[in-house]
Design a protein around this motif. Structure first.
Motif, PDB file in Angstrom:
ATOM      1  N   LEU A   1      -1.928   4.202   7.330  1.00 52.62           N
ATOM      2  CA  LEU A   1      -1.907   5.587   6.836  1.00 52.62           C
ATOM      3  C   LEU A   1      -1.340   5.639   5.388  1.00 52.62           C
ATOM      4  O   LEU A   1      -2.320   6.047   4.401  1.00 52.62           O
ATOM      5  N   PRO A   2      -0.373   4.990   4.794  1.00 53.14           N
ATOM      6  CA  PRO A   2      -0.150   4.893   3.698  1.00 53.14           C
ATOM      7  C   PRO A   2      -0.979   4.184   2.628  1.00 53.14           C
ATOM      8  O   PRO A   2      -1.146   4.497   1.671  1.00 53.14           O
ATOM      9  N   ILE A   3      -1.569   3.130   3.253  1.00 52.01           N
ATOM     10  CA  ILE A   3      -2.578   2.455   2.431  1.00 52.01           C
ATOM     11  C   ILE A   3      -3.866   3.276   2.168  1.00 52.01           C
ATOM     12  O   ILE A   3      -4.276   3.310   1.145  1.00 52.01           O
ATOM     13  N   LEU A   4      -4.126   4.134   3.090  1.00 54.72           N
ATOM     14  CA  LEU A   4      -5.308   4.923   2.747  1.00 54.72           C
ATOM     15  C   LEU A   4      -4.906   5.998   1.803  1.00 54.72           C
ATOM     16  O   LEU A   4      -5.684   6.544   0.988  1.00 54.72           O
ATOM     17  N   VAL A   5      -3.639   6.662   2.016  1.00 49.78           N
ATOM     18  CA  VAL A   5      -3.227   7.676   1.181  1.00 49.78           C
ATOM     19  C   VAL A   5      -3.122   7.162  -0.435  1.00 49.78           C
ATOM     20  O   VAL A   5      -3.717   7.945  -1.194  1.00 49.78           O
ATOM     21  N   TRP A   6      -2.507   6.102  -0.694  1.00 48.42           N
ATOM     22  CA  TRP A   6      -2.556   5.463  -1.865  1.00 48.42           C
ATOM     23  C   TRP A   6      -3.847   5.092  -2.578  1.00 48.42           C
ATOM     24  O   TRP A   6      -3.938   5.188  -3.728  1.00 48.42           O
ATOM     25  N   THR A   7      -4.696   4.437  -1.670  1.00 47.09           N
ATOM     26  CA  THR A   7      -5.951   4.368  -2.122  1.00 47.09           C
ATOM     27  C   THR A   7      -6.700   5.671  -2.442  1.00 47.09           C
ATOM     28  O   THR A   7      -7.288   5.404  -3.548  1.00 47.09           O
TER      29      THR A   7
ATOM     30  N   ALA B   1      -7.157   9.388  -9.290  1.00 48.02           N
ATOM     31  CA  ALA B   1      -6.471   9.293 -10.576  1.00 48.02           C
ATOM     32  C   ALA B   1      -7.470   8.646 -11.456  1.00 48.02           C
ATOM     33  O   ALA B   1      -7.863   9.026 -12.404  1.00 48.02           O
ATOM     34  N   TYR B   2      -8.438   7.620 -10.917  1.00 48.17           N
ATOM     35  CA  TYR B   2      -9.166   6.625 -11.770  1.00 48.17           C
ATOM     36  C   TYR B   2     -10.290   7.610 -12.121  1.00 48.17           C
ATOM     37  O   TYR B   2     -10.727   7.530 -13.432  1.00 48.17           O
TER      38      TYR B   2
ATOM     39  N   ALA C   1      -4.447   5.155 -12.783  1.00 52.33           N
ATOM     40  CA  ALA C   1      -4.314   4.071 -11.679  1.00 52.33           C
ATOM     41  C   ALA C   1      -3.931   2.868 -11.625  1.00 52.33           C
ATOM     42  O   ALA C   1      -3.147   2.239 -10.744  1.00 52.33           O
ATOM     43  N   ILE C   2      -3.946   2.334 -12.875  1.00 54.93           N
ATOM     44  CA  ILE C   2      -3.389   1.041 -13.176  1.00 54.93           C
ATOM     45  C   ILE C   2      -1.787   0.991 -13.277  1.00 54.93           C
ATOM     46  O   ILE C   2      -1.062   0.427 -12.717  1.00 54.93           O
ATOM     47  N   VAL C   3      -1.263   2.208 -13.797  1.00 56.39           N
ATOM     48  CA  VAL C   3       0.068   2.580 -13.816  1.00 56.39           C
ATOM     49  C   VAL C   3       0.663   2.762 -12.272  1.00 56.39           C
ATOM     50  O   VAL C   3       1.647   2.328 -12.019  1.00 56.39           O
ATOM     51  N   LEU C   4      -0.063   3.554 -11.630  1.00 53.57           N
ATOM     52  CA  LEU C   4       0.216   3.721 -10.189  1.00 53.57           C
ATOM     53  C   LEU C   4       0.159   2.516  -9.430  1.00 53.57           C
ATOM     54  O   LEU C   4       1.196   2.338  -8.568  1.00 53.57           O
ATOM     55  N   GLY C   5      -0.589   1.709  -9.670  1.00 55.92           N
ATOM     56  CA  GLY C   5      -0.484   0.369  -8.935  1.00 55.92           C
ATOM     57  C   GLY C   5       0.547  -0.558  -9.422  1.00 55.92           C
ATOM     58  O   GLY C   5       1.128  -1.256  -8.803  1.00 55.92           O
TER      59      GLY C   5
END
Length: 103
Positions: free
Chosen positions: A38-44, A50-51, A59-63
């Motif tokens: 679930l967190p992986i899907l949310v953050w993806t 954002a991208y 998106a790069i800053v978030l990663g």
């Protein structure tokens, strides 16, 4: 900490408790990812949004922020004398679990 206690269900928290074994047991990397689906899907989804809507830099800053939190969690676990494997799994599961607490 004894090695047989390090990588157990007691030390790695993931979102779905049903994924974890019923007794303390060694946990595989796949189990950590499956429990953190679930967190992986949310953050993806947030990263893709954002991208395309704002800018690829967002998106790069978030990663980078998630990577920084992983590194800090890994370092804290290593300082507490956990094994490398336990530190990596715990940091990954912890970052993904705690990052969606507000959702």
């Amino acid at each position: 900490m004894r090695p047989e206690q390090c990588v157990t269900g007691n030390h790695i928290e993931v979102c779905h408790g049903s994924v974890l074994p019923s007794a303390p047991d060694r946990i595989s990397f796949w189990m950590v990812l499956r429990g953190s689906l679930l967190p992986i899907l949310v953050w993806t989804g947030v990263g893709c949004f954002a991208y395309f809507v704002f800018n690829p830099v967002v998106a790069i800053v978030l990663g980078g922020l998630l990577t920084l939190l992983f590194i800090v969690g890994f370092g804290l676990r290593r300082r507490a004398k956990h094994s490398v494997r336990c530190s990596a799994y715990g940091a990954l599961g912890g970052v993904l679990d705690k990052s969606i607490t507000g959702f």
